[in-house]
Scaffold this motif. Structure first.
Motif, PDB file in Angstrom:
ATOM      1  N   ALA A  42       3.582   1.503  -0.661  1.00 10.41           N
ATOM      2  CA  ALA A  42       3.198   2.425   0.415  1.00 10.41           C
ATOM      3  C   ALA A  42       2.098   1.763   1.244  1.00 10.41           C
ATOM      4  N   GLU A  43       2.310   1.672   2.556  1.00 14.77           N
ATOM      5  CA  GLU A  43       1.325   0.964   3.378  1.00 14.77           C
ATOM      6  C   GLU A  43      -0.016   1.697   3.393  1.00 14.77           C
ATOM      7  N   ASN A  44      -0.008   3.007   3.415  1.00 13.83           N
ATOM      8  CA  ASN A  44      -1.250   3.806   3.433  1.00 13.83           C
ATOM      9  C   ASN A  44      -1.219   5.045   2.540  1.00 13.83           C
ATOM     10  N   GLU A  45      -0.053   5.509   2.154  1.00 16.51           N
ATOM     11  CA  GLU A  45       0.123   6.863   1.639  1.00 16.51           C
ATOM     12  C   GLU A  45      -0.376   7.073   0.215  1.00 16.51           C
ATOM     13  N   GLY A  79       2.108   0.565  -6.890  1.00 15.27           N
ATOM     14  CA  GLY A  79       1.061   1.508  -6.502  1.00 15.27           C
ATOM     15  C   GLY A  79      -0.095   0.791  -5.817  1.00 15.27           C
ATOM     16  N   HIS A  80      -0.525   1.343  -4.675  1.00 14.41           N
ATOM     17  CA  HIS A  80      -1.574   0.696  -3.872  1.00 14.41           C
ATOM     18  C   HIS A  80      -2.364   1.778  -3.163  1.00 14.41           C
ATOM     19  N   THR A  81      -3.636   1.954  -3.432  1.00 15.16           N
ATOM     20  CA  THR A  81      -4.543   1.265  -4.325  1.00 15.16           C
ATOM     21  C   THR A  81      -5.583   2.270  -4.802  1.00 15.16           C
ATOM     22  N   ALA A  83      -9.039   1.961  -6.380  1.00 12.15           N
ATOM     23  CA  ALA A  83     -10.490   1.843  -6.158  1.00 12.15           C
ATOM     24  C   ALA A  83     -10.723   0.797  -5.083  1.00 12.15           C
ATOM     25  N   TRP A  84     -11.300   1.248  -3.966  1.00  5.40           N
ATOM     26  CA  TRP A  84     -11.420   0.404  -2.766  1.00  5.40           C
ATOM     27  C   TRP A  84     -12.577   0.925  -1.942  1.00  5.40           C
ATOM     28  N   HIS A  85     -13.267   0.011  -1.262  1.00  5.84           N
ATOM     29  CA  HIS A  85     -14.387   0.436  -0.408  1.00  5.84           C
ATOM     30  C   HIS A  85     -13.890   1.092   0.879  1.00  5.84           C
ATOM     31  N   SER A  86     -12.623   0.824   1.241  1.00  2.00           N
ATOM     32  CA  SER A  86     -12.099   1.271   2.534  1.00  2.00           C
ATOM     33  C   SER A  86     -11.157   2.451   2.348  1.00  2.00           C
ATOM     34  N   GLN A  87     -10.884   3.160   3.451  1.00  3.92           N
ATOM     35  CA  GLN A  87      -9.986   4.314   3.405  1.00  3.92           C
ATOM     36  C   GLN A  87     -10.359   5.279   2.277  1.00  3.92           C
ATOM     37  N   GLN A  88     -11.659   5.481   2.123  1.00  2.28           N
ATOM     38  CA  GLN A  88     -12.155   6.554   1.259  1.00  2.28           C
ATOM     39  C   GLN A  88     -12.249   7.822   2.105  1.00  2.28           C
ATOM     40  N   SER A 205      -2.137 -12.630   0.853  1.00  2.00           N
ATOM     41  CA  SER A 205      -1.458 -13.658   1.661  1.00  2.00           C
ATOM     42  C   SER A 205      -1.253 -13.240   3.109  1.00  2.00           C
ATOM     43  N   HIS A 206      -2.327 -12.745   3.718  1.00  2.00           N
ATOM     44  CA  HIS A 206      -2.353 -12.537   5.170  1.00  2.00           C
ATOM     45  C   HIS A 206      -2.813 -13.855   5.793  1.00  2.00           C
ATOM     46  N   PHE A 207      -1.862 -14.718   6.101  1.00  2.00           N
ATOM     47  CA  PHE A 207      -2.227 -16.039   6.608  1.00  2.00           C
ATOM     48  C   PHE A 207      -2.320 -16.013   8.132  1.00  2.00           C
ATOM     49  N   THR A 234       1.397 -10.117  -2.565  1.00  2.71           N
ATOM     50  CA  THR A 234       1.495  -8.672  -2.417  1.00  2.71           C
ATOM     51  C   THR A 234       1.560  -8.144  -0.984  1.00  2.71           C
ATOM     52  N   GLU A 235       1.104  -8.908   0.013  1.00  2.00           N
ATOM     53  CA  GLU A 235       1.057  -8.360   1.383  1.00  2.00           C
ATOM     54  C   GLU A 235       1.364  -9.448   2.407  1.00  2.00           C
ATOM     55  N   LEU A 236       2.351 -10.258   2.134  1.00  2.00           N
ATOM     56  CA  LEU A 236       2.588 -11.460   2.935  1.00  2.00           C
ATOM     57  C   LEU A 236       2.886 -11.155   4.403  1.00  2.00           C
ATOM     58  N   SER A 272       3.997  -4.088  12.132  1.00  2.00           N
ATOM     59  CA  SER A 272       2.888  -4.778  11.479  1.00  2.00           C
ATOM     60  C   SER A 272       1.531  -4.274  11.941  1.00  2.00           C
ATOM     61  N   TRP A 273       0.548  -4.284  11.057  1.00  2.00           N
ATOM     62  CA  TRP A 273      -0.839  -3.982  11.427  1.00  2.00           C
ATOM     63  C   TRP A 273      -1.360  -5.065  12.372  1.00  2.00           C
ATOM     64  N   ARG A 274      -0.695  -6.215  12.412  1.00  2.00           N
ATOM     65  CA  ARG A 274      -1.040  -7.275  13.347  1.00  2.00           C
ATOM     66  C   ARG A 274       0.178  -7.594  14.210  1.00  2.00           C
TER      67      ARG A 274
HETATM   68  O1  G3I Z   1      -2.615   8.271  10.647  1.00  2.00           O
HETATM   69  C1  G3I Z   1      -3.697   8.163  11.593  1.00  2.00           C
HETATM   70  C2  G3I Z   1      -3.395   8.927  12.839  1.00  2.00           C
HETATM   71  O2  G3I Z   1      -3.287  10.288  12.558  1.00  2.00           O
HETATM   72  C3  G3I Z   1      -4.519   8.666  13.841  1.00  2.00           C
HETATM   73  O3  G3I Z   1      -4.242   9.301  15.046  1.00  2.00           O
HETATM   74  C4  G3I Z   1      -4.677   7.185  14.093  1.00  2.00           C
HETATM   75  C5  G3I Z   1      -5.824   6.861  15.038  1.00  2.00           C
HETATM   76  O4  G3I Z   1      -6.566   5.749  14.656  1.00  2.00           O
HETATM   77  O5  G3I Z   1      -4.943   6.558  12.872  1.00  2.00           O
HETATM   78  C6  G3I Z   1      -3.919   6.709  11.922  1.00  2.00           C
HETATM   79  O6  G3I Z   1      -4.308   6.060  10.719  1.00  2.00           O
HETATM   80  C7  G3I Z   1      -4.272   4.650  10.750  1.00  2.00           C
HETATM   81  C8  G3I Z   1      -3.381   4.203   9.587  1.00  2.00           C
HETATM   82  O7  G3I Z   1      -3.387   2.800   9.485  1.00  2.00           O
HETATM   83  C9  G3I Z   1      -1.934   4.673   9.732  1.00  2.00           C
HETATM   84  O8  G3I Z   1      -1.357   4.070  10.841  1.00  2.00           O
HETATM   85  C10 G3I Z   1      -5.650   4.089  10.562  1.00  2.00           C
HETATM   86  O9  G3I Z   1      -6.429   4.379  11.727  1.00  2.00           O
HETATM   87  C11 G3I Z   1      -5.614   2.614  10.357  1.00  2.00           C
HETATM   88  O10 G3I Z   1      -6.916   2.146  10.029  1.00  2.00           O
HETATM   89  C12 G3I Z   1      -4.683   2.297   9.212  1.00  2.00           C
HETATM   90  O11 G3I Z   1      -4.606   0.887   9.076  1.00  2.00           O
HETATM   91  C13 G3I Z   1      -4.149   0.442   7.829  1.00  2.00           C
HETATM   92  C14 G3I Z   1      -5.212  -0.442   7.194  1.00  2.00           C
HETATM   93  O12 G3I Z   1      -4.699  -0.958   5.971  1.00  2.00           O
HETATM   94  C15 G3I Z   1      -6.485   0.341   6.925  1.00  2.00           C
HETATM   95  O13 G3I Z   1      -7.336  -0.318   6.075  1.00  2.00           O
HETATM   96  C16 G3I Z   1      -2.873  -0.365   8.056  1.00  2.00           C
HETATM   97  O14 G3I Z   1      -1.839   0.519   8.501  1.00  2.00           O
HETATM   98  C17 G3I Z   1      -2.441  -1.049   6.759  1.00  2.00           C
HETATM   99  O15 G3I Z   1      -1.411  -1.967   7.036  1.00  2.00           O
HETATM  100  C18 G3I Z   1      -3.611  -1.826   6.172  1.00  2.00           C
HETATM  101  O16 G3I Z   1      -3.210  -2.384   4.955  1.00  2.00           O
HETATM  102  C19 G3I Z   1      -4.185  -3.197   4.304  1.00  2.00           C
HETATM  103  C20 G3I Z   1      -3.959  -3.064   2.807  1.00  2.00           C
HETATM  104  O17 G3I Z   1      -4.000  -1.716   2.420  1.00  2.00           O
HETATM  105  C21 G3I Z   1      -5.005  -3.859   2.034  1.00  2.00           C
HETATM  106  N1  G3I Z   1      -5.045  -5.253   2.465  1.00  2.00           N
HETATM  107  C22 G3I Z   1      -5.171  -5.447   3.907  1.00  2.00           C
HETATM  108  C23 G3I Z   1      -4.090  -4.686   4.662  1.00  2.00           C
HETATM  109  C24 G3I Z   1      -4.172  -4.960   6.150  1.00  2.00           C
HETATM  110  O18 G3I Z   1      -5.358  -4.479   6.679  1.00  2.00           O
END
Ligand code: G3I
Length: 302
Positions: A42-45, A79-81, A83-88, A205-207, A234-236, A272-274
């Motif tokens: 799951a990318e975020n869920e 399963g991902h993830t 315990a993490w400093h981000s997306q708390q 592996s985000h190169f 895990t995240e190529l 992609s996030w990028r």
């Molecule tokens: O769902 C909300 C939406 O309601 C809102 O309007 C919008 C406005 O910013 O944001 C949406 O949430 C975004 C979410 O992705 C879903 O698209 C977040 O802002 C955004 O920060 C989030 O980014 C994710 C990122 O992790 C956050 O840390 C990326 O999709 C996801 O690909 C990325 O994945 C991470 C791995 O978990 C860990 N390794 C690095 C990798 C890349 O950053």
């Protein structure tokens, strides 16, 4: 083999993909995902903010959309993830000290118990080390609860689901010569020596130009495997998706017995996030890119 999953299966490995729940109604997306991949992350869920939006009130609605789609289509879930400093969630960001430590423990227990027997592998701790040359832990609210937060997370996870494979997951730890790689290696060695339960290390592996692929990635995978853990890509994704670099990553994993599988971080470039780096195997229209064919060829070589 004519798909990535079949190609990897020839080597007893999985080929996975990150899936976003809000794209499961896009049939171009699901057709590719279902055909090519046999593991799903799951990318975020399944992150902390999604699964525990209020303290002690768990919500698996979005996580289950991913889980159900994956299992209905015969795919394993990573399963991902936990315990993490981000997306708390905001409430967790506001905690510190013993209260935060206990919240981390409760979160791991809550999510892992819900998915006990269903999700066989978890990124228990994500991205706990600093970039650059320090080799130090990343400063975070979790780190400020004490250096032992990582091992507490792993011990809690083992207790919550004794059958699950427990991974440490991080980025910029692919180059064997990087201080961050060495720092994670030393942590895993120490955990194995002291019996802290850890089963695998995920190399995201985000190169890209800032963290380019280096051919010593294979050495890194071998060195970690020699500590007695499985290793996974895990995240190529790779900036501009050079076919040769993609093929090299595949060959590196296939060369290491304990490299159990590869996951790419999204289906099409547009997912992609990028996305501006066009780093994936399918273009925005869902067409196979040169990188796709290079990966499939590498899987069909050995
Ligand atoms: O769902 C909300 C939406 O309601 C809102 O309007 C919008 C406005 O910013 O944001 C949406 O949430 C975004 C979410 O992705 C879903 O698209 C977040 O802002 C955004 O920060 C989030 O980014 C994710 C990122 O992790 C956050 O840390 C990326 O999709 C996801 O690909 C990325 O994945 C991470 C791995 O978990 C860990 N390794 C690095 C990798 C890349 O950053």
């Amino acid at each position: 083999a004519s798909t990535l999953a079949e190609g990897a299966a020839q080597h007893d490995r999985y080929f996975g993909v990150a899936i976003a729940a809000n794209k499961l109604n896009d049939s171009v997306y699901t057709t590719i995902a279902n055909r090519e991949f046999n593991s799903v992350t799951a990318e975020n869920e399944m992150k902390i903010d999604a699964t525990e939006p209020q303290p002690g009130q768990f919500n698996f609605t979005q996580a289950d959309r991913i889980y159900n789609w994956a299992t209905q289509n015969g795919k394993q879930v990573r399963g991902h993830t936990l315990a993490w400093h981000s997306q708390q969630p905001q409430w967790m960001q506001n905690l510190s000290g013993q209260a935060l430590r206990q919240a981390m423990i409760n979160h791991i227990q809550g999510v892992m118990s819900y998915y006990r027997g269903k999700i066989p592998i978890w990124d228990v701790v994500n991205e706990a080390f600093e970039d650059g040359n320090s080799g130090r832990r990343r400063d975070s609210n979790l780190q400020r609860t004490g250096d032992d937060w990582i091992e507490v997370a792993f011990r809690t996870a083992r207790q919550a689901d004794s059958a699950a494979k427990l991974c440490y997951n991080d980025y910029n730890i692919e180059n064997w010569n990087a201080a961050k790689t060495q720092a994670v290696y030393n942590m895993v060695r120490d955990f194995k020596a002291r019996g802290v339960p850890i089963d695998c290390v995920g190399f995201q592996s985000h190169f890209n130009s800032g963290n380019p692929y280096n051919s010593n990635f294979r050495t890194t995978l071998q060195q970690f495997a020699a500590l007695g853990v499985d290793v996974e890509v895990t995240e190529l994704d790779i900036e501009n998706a050079p076919p040769q670099t993609y093929a090299n990553v595949i060959r590196d994993c296939l060369a290491v017995d304990r490299c159990t599988g590869i996951t790419v971080w999204g289906v099409r470039d547009s997912d992609s996030w990028r996305s501006y780096q066009n780093p994936l195997l399918f273009d925005g229209n869902g067409n196979k890119k040169q990188a796709y064919y290079a990966v499939l060829d590498a899987l069909n070589e050995g």
